[in-house]
Design a protein around this motif. Structure first.
Motif, PDB file in Angstrom:
ATOM      1  N   GLN B  47      34.050  29.612  46.169  1.00  0.00           N
ATOM      2  CA  GLN B  47      32.663  29.598  45.713  1.00  0.00           C
ATOM      3  C   GLN B  47      32.237  30.963  45.158  1.00  0.00           C
ATOM      4  N   GLU B  52      33.325  31.055  39.854  1.00  0.00           N
ATOM      5  CA  GLU B  52      32.165  30.416  39.225  1.00  0.00           C
ATOM      6  C   GLU B  52      32.177  30.650  37.708  1.00  0.00           C
ATOM      7  N   SER B  56      32.817  27.944  34.605  1.00  0.00           N
ATOM      8  CA  SER B  56      31.844  27.690  33.542  1.00  0.00           C
ATOM      9  C   SER B  56      32.459  27.960  32.177  1.00  0.00           C
TER      10      SER B  56
END
Lengths: 344, 265
Positions: B47, B52, B56
């Protein structure tokens, strides 16, 4: 050096000290004597600037302890009832810390700390953590803390508490050695301490000063009489009357010594008379045998009890019995000049 | 000059006592462990920020470019700020409570030293100890930022860490005051912890109250100012608020010690 005028301190409605007045001259040692809870600690805390007084003034070296607190604090060394020690510091580190707080200049610090440690016999423990020290050493560190900045006034609240007899003697010598250059107030409830160390005594009870004088004058003026303890045997009939006839003798008490054929005479004399020789010759002339003769002096303990015990309304000078007459053995008050037995 | 010597004397004594105290080492150990775990978690876990950003980018949806070091600093110091709030009571609890217990306050109060000088020296000591606690964290951050694509401008992390130290100093200053109120370190710690929680809750309560209370309280909120500074926004009002809390703590400490003389029986 220290002037205390009409000082009072109340905790709520309860007066801890009430209208206390005294002065201490430069270089003098004043002993503050009183039972526990008499107000000794409160008076010392006020003098040290720790507690504000409710009424009255106290001046140290000419400075008011309340309004000129900083000037006073620079000039006093104070050993509180419980020595203020940091457990996690070494003795040397602690004394350096105190020296810095008290404003000892950087150049003098090491010398002052060394001197204080030498005066209090702490050199062997200088690198020991304070938490590892015995009670006697802790007390001495507390004392060193009070003198490390060489203050003109030293206030010691029960300086010999927790010390063994040898250390007590050392501390007394130290305190006497400090007098002259320093003005000292010390409190205690140990009486011989006062007569041995102090120039003057202030006796405090229930928050009031009941007497201030030299230890000797207090003892003479307030109990007033010398006396003799005499061990005799043989012809003791009429001896009491004959002895009573001697000038200076106030009264005579005769009591048998247990497990012995001898008798014990307690002879109380009027103040300042010394009829010892007359007593001895009277006993011998009347056919008695004189085994031992000892001068008995009232101790500070007698004075203290006279002044602080309320159940005795008789003024001390009139009191004919400074020595308890039930006592089976001759009194052994530790006054050095008392020990002059005159065997036949 | 004398005042400076006195502050330095108290400061040195205080700092030394932290380095000799087992409790301080336990606090330091727990702080380092937790801050290390948070560091790794925020940066490298599934996480974490790197994951992240990677996700994306893979998803192909066009997104504004992300400044990873900045985002990390923001999140990391947010959590370290909370962690600090938890260790402050443990660091400040003994400042005066121990002195009261050991009767050493009598030494300080009869030495030619002003109360505020003692308070300032003590605060400086505990703050320097706190800064020592941050050192290993700084090493971790330095390593991470050195690996960033674009060099991180030093001003932003510097300001953020200054905010962290100011937050800790303000809380420690108030905690120092609370430790003058009792001779029990445990009670002092509980009081300080309650205060820290209350200061955090104030923001939440203010949000419920709505305007104008929200803005008014936000101006006084330590946490709001901390967040602003960590974001890299330098506002002199933040400095002013932190300084006010610090001075308030020192002032209350000095007054409380003065008052103690009158209460003693």
């Amino acid at each position: 050096m220290i002037e205390v005028e009409h000082l009072s301190k109340r905790y709520g409605p309860h007066p801890a000290i009430d209208d206390v007045c005294f002065t201490v001259e430069p270089g003098e040692i004043l002993g503050f004597l009183g039972p526990n809870g008499a107000g000794k600690t409160t008076t010392m805390r006020i003098l040290s600037g720790y507690l504000p007084a409710t009424a009255g003034t106290a001046r140290v070296a000419g400075y008011d302890v309340h309004s000129q607190s900083m000037a006073v604090r620079q000039r006093i060394g104070y050993l509180p009832e419980t020595p203020p020690l940091y457990e996690d510091m070494t003795v040397r580190g602690y004394l350096f810390f105190v020296a810095r707080l008290k404003g000892v200049s950087a150049g003098d610090r090491a010398a002052q700390v060394d001197l204080a440690m030498a005066q209090c016999n702490l050199e062997t423990e200088q690198d020991t953590l304070i938490c590892r020290l015995s009670k006697g050493f802790r007390q001495r560190v507390g004392l060193a803390q009070a003198i490390v900045h060489n203050p003109p006034v030293i206030i010691l609240d029960e300086p010999t508490v927790g010390l063994d007899p040898r250390q007590i003697i050392e501390v007394r010598h130290l305190i006497k050695g400090l007098a002259g250059n320093h003005t000292i107030i010390l409190s205690t409830h140990i009486l011989p301490e006062v007569s041995m160390t102090c120039d003057r005594v202030a006796i405090i009870n229930h928050g009031k000063i009941v007497a201030t004088d030299t230890p000797d004058t207090l003892m003479e003026a307030l109990v007033g009489s010398l006396g003799y303890a005499v061990e005799v045997s043989g012809a003791t009939q009429l001896l009491t009357q004959k002895l009573n006839a001697i000038a200076g003798v106030r009264d005579v008490q005769l009591s048998p010594l247990p497990d012995s054929a001898r008798m014990l005479l307690h002879i109380n004399c009027h103040g300042h008379s010394e009829p010892g020789a007359a007593i001895a010759s009277t006993i011998i002339k009347s056919g008695g045998q004189l085994h031992a003769m000892q001068r008995t002096r009232p101790t500070l303990e007698d004075v203290f009890l006279e002044l602080t015990t309320e159940e005795e309304p008789i003024p001390p000078v009139e009191d004919p019995e400074p020595i308890p007459d039930e006592e089976p053995i001759p009194p052994t008050e530790p006054t050095p000049e008392a020990a002059n037995p005159e065997p036949k | 000059m004398t005042i400076f010597v006195n502050i330095l004397a108290i400061f040195r004594k205080e700092l030394q006592s932290y380095f000799l105290s087992p409790l301080a080492y336990v606090v330091a150990g727990v702080f380092w462990l937790l801050s290390g775990i948070v560091f790794v978690y925020l940066l490298l876990s599934d996480q974490g920020i790197i994951q992240e950003v990677a996700l994306s980018e893979q998803s192909g949806i066009p997104m504004p470019p992300v400044d990873v070091p900045y985002l990390f600093l923001l999140r990391y110091l947010g959590i370290i700020g909370s962690l600090t709030s938890f260790i402050v009571p443990l660091l400040s609890m003994g400042l005066y409570a121990e002195e009261r217990k050991a009767h050493t306050l009598e030494l300080l109060a009869t030495s030619p030293v002003y109360n505020w000088v003692v308070a300032l020296g003590k605060l400086a000591g505990v703050v320097v100890f706190y800064i020592t606690l941050l050192m290993p964290m700084l090493v971790l951050e330095f390593v991470a930022f050195a690996a960033a694509d674009r060099p991180v401008p030093p001003a932003v992390p510097l300001l953020a860490h200054l905010a962290l130290i100011l937050l800790a100093t303000a809380l420690l200053s108030l905690g120092m005051f609370l430790s003058t109120l009792t001779s029990s370190t445990i009670i002092a710690a509980i009081l300080t912890f309650t205060l820290v929680i209350a200061l955090a809750m104030v923001d939440l309560v203010a949000e419920q109250l709505g305007q104008p209370f929200e803005t008014a309280i936000a101006h006084l909120s330590l946490i709001k100012h901390y967040d602003t500074m960590v974001q890299g926004v330098f506002d002199s009002s933040s400095l002013f608020v932190f300084a006010s809390y610090i001075i308030l703590g020192i002032f209350l400490t000095a007054q409380s010690i003065e008052l103690l003389r009158f209460q003693r029986s």
